[in-house]
Each structure stands twice: as C-alpha cells, then as structure tokens.
Write an enzyme that holds these catalytic residues in place. Structure first.
Site, mmCIF file in Angstrom:
data_model
loop_
_atom_site.group_PDB
_atom_site.id
_atom_site.type_symbol
_atom_site.label_atom_id
_atom_site.label_comp_id
_atom_site.label_asym_id
_atom_site.label_seq_id
_atom_site.Cartn_x
_atom_site.Cartn_y
_atom_site.Cartn_z
ATOM 1 N N HIS A 119 0.855 -1.190 0.000
ATOM 2 C CA HIS A 119 0.000 0.000 0.000
ATOM 3 C C HIS A 119 0.891 1.241 0.000
ATOM 4 O O HIS A 119 1.775 1.386 0.855
ATOM 5 C CB HIS A 119 -0.935 -0.007 1.204
ATOM 6 N N ALA A 120 0.627 2.141 -0.941
ATOM 7 C CA ALA A 120 1.564 3.219 -1.252
ATOM 8 C C ALA A 120 1.878 4.129 -0.072
ATOM 9 O O ALA A 120 3.018 4.566 0.105
ATOM 10 C CB ALA A 120 1.013 4.035 -2.417
ATOM 11 N N ARG A 121 0.877 4.452 0.738
ATOM 12 C CA ARG A 121 1.072 5.468 1.778
ATOM 13 C C ARG A 121 1.712 4.931 3.042
ATOM 14 O O ARG A 121 2.009 5.693 3.964
ATOM 15 C CB ARG A 121 -0.253 6.133 2.107
ATOM 16 N N GLU A 122 1.979 3.636 3.098
ATOM 17 C CA GLU A 122 2.542 3.010 4.301
ATOM 18 C C GLU A 122 4.068 3.037 4.225
ATOM 19 O O GLU A 122 4.733 2.017 4.072
ATOM 20 C CB GLU A 122 1.993 1.586 4.437
ATOM 21 N N ARG A 134 -3.215 5.174 -1.804
ATOM 22 C CA ARG A 134 -3.081 3.814 -1.279
ATOM 23 C C ARG A 134 -2.900 2.757 -2.370
ATOM 24 O O ARG A 134 -2.109 1.832 -2.228
ATOM 25 C CB ARG A 134 -4.336 3.486 -0.459
ATOM 26 N N TYR A 148 -10.066 -7.902 10.831
ATOM 27 C CA TYR A 148 -11.347 -7.900 10.119
ATOM 28 C C TYR A 148 -11.276 -8.851 8.927
ATOM 29 O O TYR A 148 -10.196 -9.268 8.506
ATOM 30 C CB TYR A 148 -11.737 -6.499 9.629
ATOM 31 N N ASN A 184 -3.691 -5.438 -2.346
ATOM 32 C CA ASN A 184 -3.873 -6.503 -1.354
ATOM 33 C C ASN A 184 -5.310 -6.997 -1.295
ATOM 34 O O ASN A 184 -5.736 -7.594 -0.304
ATOM 35 C CB ASN A 184 -3.417 -6.045 0.035
ATOM 36 N N ARG A 185 -6.069 -6.733 -2.354
ATOM 37 C CA ARG A 185 -7.375 -7.363 -2.561
ATOM 38 C C ARG A 185 -7.429 -8.027 -3.938
ATOM 39 O O ARG A 185 -8.482 -8.453 -4.378
ATOM 40 C CB ARG A 185 -8.509 -6.324 -2.477
ATOM 41 N N HIS A 203 3.237 -4.225 6.415
ATOM 42 C CA HIS A 203 2.262 -3.154 6.242
ATOM 43 C C HIS A 203 2.327 -2.207 7.447
ATOM 44 O O HIS A 203 3.121 -2.384 8.363
ATOM 45 C CB HIS A 203 0.845 -3.735 6.136
ATOM 46 N N SER A 204 1.460 -1.210 7.453
ATOM 47 C CA SER A 204 1.229 -0.362 8.625
ATOM 48 C C SER A 204 -0.173 0.225 8.467
ATOM 49 O O SER A 204 -0.715 0.248 7.359
ATOM 50 C CB SER A 204 2.278 0.755 8.721
ATOM 51 N N TYR A 205 -0.802 0.650 9.543
ATOM 52 C CA TYR A 205 -0.334 0.678 10.905
ATOM 53 C C TYR A 205 -1.302 -0.108 11.772
ATOM 54 O O TYR A 205 -2.402 -0.416 11.331
ATOM 55 C CB TYR A 205 -0.273 2.152 11.421
#
Length: 419
Positions: free
Chosen positions: A178-181, A236, A358, A253-254, A306-308
């Site tokens: 995910h780009a923003r992590e 993201r 989740y 990641n989906r 990943h984060s967070y």
C-alpha cells in the site's frame, strides 16, 4: 431516533475528495459500542467521501472496533458538530494533517538526496540503492527485475544468502504493498542492511543465510509509492486506469486469488479496497505472484510488511475458518511479538486476520498459504494511530530495530522446521 434524524444531515455536511494539500484536515477516531453506532458510522461513510484509515473498508466496521478516518478541512466543524449531537464517543487523532505530513520528514539528513536508512527515500533513490548495495556485496547478494508496473517502473527482488551453487530453501518478504505506508519499504531496506552487516557475527542471521535464501521486494506498488511523493501523500492503491471509471487504481492486497472480491473488498473502482476487474489484474501483483509460483518448491515462508496498528497476522483473512496448522502459526506469532517487545516494550496483538482485525479477501498472505507456503505472516508496523501513516522518520530506527527481532524469530523457526 436522534441518530436517525442526524443521518439526513450527513450528505450536506461531508462532500468532496481530499486535496493534494491537507491543510486543516483532521483524522478522527470513533468508538462504536453498539449496533446502532455501527449503523451510524456506516451511514456516515455511505453518504460522504470518507478516507478510512482503519479499518480499510466500511463493511469492516463493527462493535468495539476503532474507526479512524480523514475529513476535509471545510467539513471539519460540521463533522464535529454532527458527532457531538450523535452522542458517539470520538477523539481527534490528528488536528492538522498537513502539519503532521511536513513534520514526518524530521531527519536532519533530509537536506541531501543521498540514500539513508534513517529517512524515507524516493523510488529512484531506492532503485539506485539496490544496484549499489548488491554491487558492493556480490558475494552474498544479487537482484533481478521480476516485472514492470502499469506505468513502466521496474519491480526488483533482492536475493540474499550464501552462494552455495545448490538450490536452497527460501523466505520471501515484500514491502510497500500500500503506497502510503512508508514505514514498510523503510523496513525492507533496513532488513537488507542488517542482514549483510551482521552476517558472520550474528549466529541466527548467519545460520539462516547459510541454510536459506531471503528474497526481498523493497517496494511492490512502485507507481503508487512514487505518486505519494509527487502528487498525493494519502494515495493507497496502484495507478492503473480502470475501464469505464474516472477513478484510478486497484487495492493490490485485494487482488490476489484468495477468496477474491468477497468479504472486505469492493467492486467499486472508486473504493480504496477495489479488488480489480479480475484476479491479478495488476501487473505488480502478477509479477510477484509469478515469481513466487516459479519458486514455490523452495519458498517456505512468506512475510508481508504493512502499517499501521501493531499486529502480527496469519491466515485466514478471507474466511473465519482456522488453518490446519493454526496452533503452530499462533505460537510463532506469539514468539515473534514477544521478541519484538523485548527491545522497547512495543505491544503487538496477534492472531488470524479475520478474527484479529477484520474479514478481508484477496490478500497476499492467504494466497501464499493456499499455494502451499505454510509459514505466512502479515506484520502491521507502528503505530496505533497517533501518527498513522505519517510515522516520523525519527521512529524509523526503533521501529526497524524491534521488527528485525520479530523477523529473526520467524526465520530462526523456519530454518529449524523446514518441510
């Protein structure tokens, strides 16, 4: 009845996407403690452009699960008023997002363009670092371009391990899904540094690299990561064009073939959890999946960073069913987070993805597990929401140091329990 009345106001209160500057934007945390509160939160997001930070999608909102989301500056006052009237418990995690974004780059070396393990690096800087680091340690390392992104950027895998001339078992690790992590790619770079620096002196690293190889992809989502630097820090997804839609990108990641596009994923191209038009529609996902399939006989563990939220997760995420070796994975995760906490006391939670965080389908860890890689883990790094995706550079070192202990624990277990 009060909640019902308030819903009519929502569509007028919140409107419009986030901008590339985030002055005055706030990040809220809601604490829904009842089914009615969950219903309110879901209705809020269905009427408004809400950038969910945690959980990833609105259908994952549940009782007693914190909900973190970003609101545009023009909607902040009305949002706070709406929340006050709703009676829901909430807090403001970030008062001004633009300020926190600017404060994230708090390393004094920021004035130079040189690569540093203590700051967040641009994609071009990372690629140059890959080439130079491998060239300087060719006795222990090599790298391969395993594909290109939608926009034509190379995707690299670094191979680290004693060169024996014979096939070796391996551990695969990727970052930057995910780009923003940003802390995720920072850790992959740190891991490479530590692996080569401590080989020959650290008994665990030495044994692992003598016996096995590590495959490391420093950044999978190379287009998205580049876009967070050039255009939108909060991006993201990938950057692919979606036919028939004004919205771009797929949640990488989906996009894997693991319960694809069922729970916790969206068929809406404008959603942050859009699963894509088909399995492995994204060139980035396909490149990594093809590499893993090619080496599936040798890859014994899969690790994705990943984060967070400070969690160590393992399959499954797309179903509540427990995997056959659940007890073993649970024990490994427990040991890994115990090792992590031993340095700075950072507390992680652990367990199967679906029940621990989740339900989410199409994830890479579930896909790897179903492919036959029975040691499969997702790490959600620091923090728990104080900074969220804007973890300051001053926290790179402690975050990576403690995470290194967790990865060493997992690697040591794998090397002693090969199958």
């Amino acid at each position: 009845m009060k909640l019902l009345c308030l819903l009519g106001l929502i569509s007028a209160v919140l409107a419009g996407p986030g901008t590339q500057r985030f002055d005055g934007e706030k990040v809220f945390r809601l604490k829904p403690t009842s089914d009615r509160a969950v219903w309110f939160v879901k209705s809020l997001a269905s009427f408004a452009k809400v950038d969910l930070w945690r959980p990833d999608s609105i259908d994952q909102v549940a009782v007693n699960v914190d909900v973190d989301f970003r609101v545009s500056a023009q909607d902040v006052a009305k949002t706070e008023d709406l929340l006050e009237k709703s009676g829901l418990e909430y807090e403001v995690l970030i008062e001004d997002l633009q300020t926190v974004i600017e404060q994230q780059l708090d390393n004094k070396e920021r004035s130079t363009n040189a690569h540093s393990y203590l700051k967040y690096n641009h994609m071009d800087t990372i690629n140059a670092w890959i080439a130079s680091t491998v060239a300087s340690h060719s006795n222990l390392m090599s790298f391969t371009e395993i594909g290109t992104s939608y926009e034509g950027r190379p995707i690299y895998v670094i191979k680290i391990g004693k060169k024996t001339g014979q096939p070796k078992p391996a551990i695969f690790m990727d970052c930057g899904m995910h780009a923003r992590e940003w802390i995720s790619p920072a850790f992959c770079q740190w891991f490479v540094k530590e692996a080569i620096a401590t080989y020959g002196s650290d008994p665990i690293i030495t044994n692992v690299l003598d016996t096995m190889d590590f495959f490391v992809v420093p950044v999978i989502n190379v287009d998205g990561y580049s876009f967070t630097w050039s255009n939108n820090r909060m991006w993201r997804k990938t950057r692919s064009k979606v036919p028939g839609s004004r919205c771009r990108g797929v949640d990488p990641n989906r996009n894997w073939d693991a319960g694809w596009c069922t729970g916790g994923a969206s068929t809406n191209p404008c959603s942050e959890t859009y699963c894509g038009p088909r399995v492995e529609s994204e060139k980035e996902v396909q490149a990594v999946a093809n590499f893993i399939r090619l080496h599936k006989e040798s890859i014994k563990a899969y690790l994705t960073m990943h984060s967070y939220s400070q969690m160590c997760l393992f399959p499954y995420s797309y179903t509540y069913d427990l995997v056959p070796n659940h007890n073993e994975l649970n024990s490994i995760a427990k040991g890994a987070i115990s090792s992590l906490a031993s340095l700075y006391g950072t507390q992680y939670t652990y367990g199967p993805g679906a029940t621990t965080i989740y339900l989410a389908s199409g994830g890479s860890d579930d896909w790897a597990y179903d492919l036959g890689i029975k040691y499969s883990f997702t790490f959600e790094l620091r923090d728990t929401g104080r900074y969220g995706f804007m973890l300051p550079e001053s926290q790179i070192k402690p975050t990576c140091e403690e995470t290194m202990l967790a990865i060493k624990y997992v690697a040591n277990y794998v090397v002693n329990n090969l199958y």
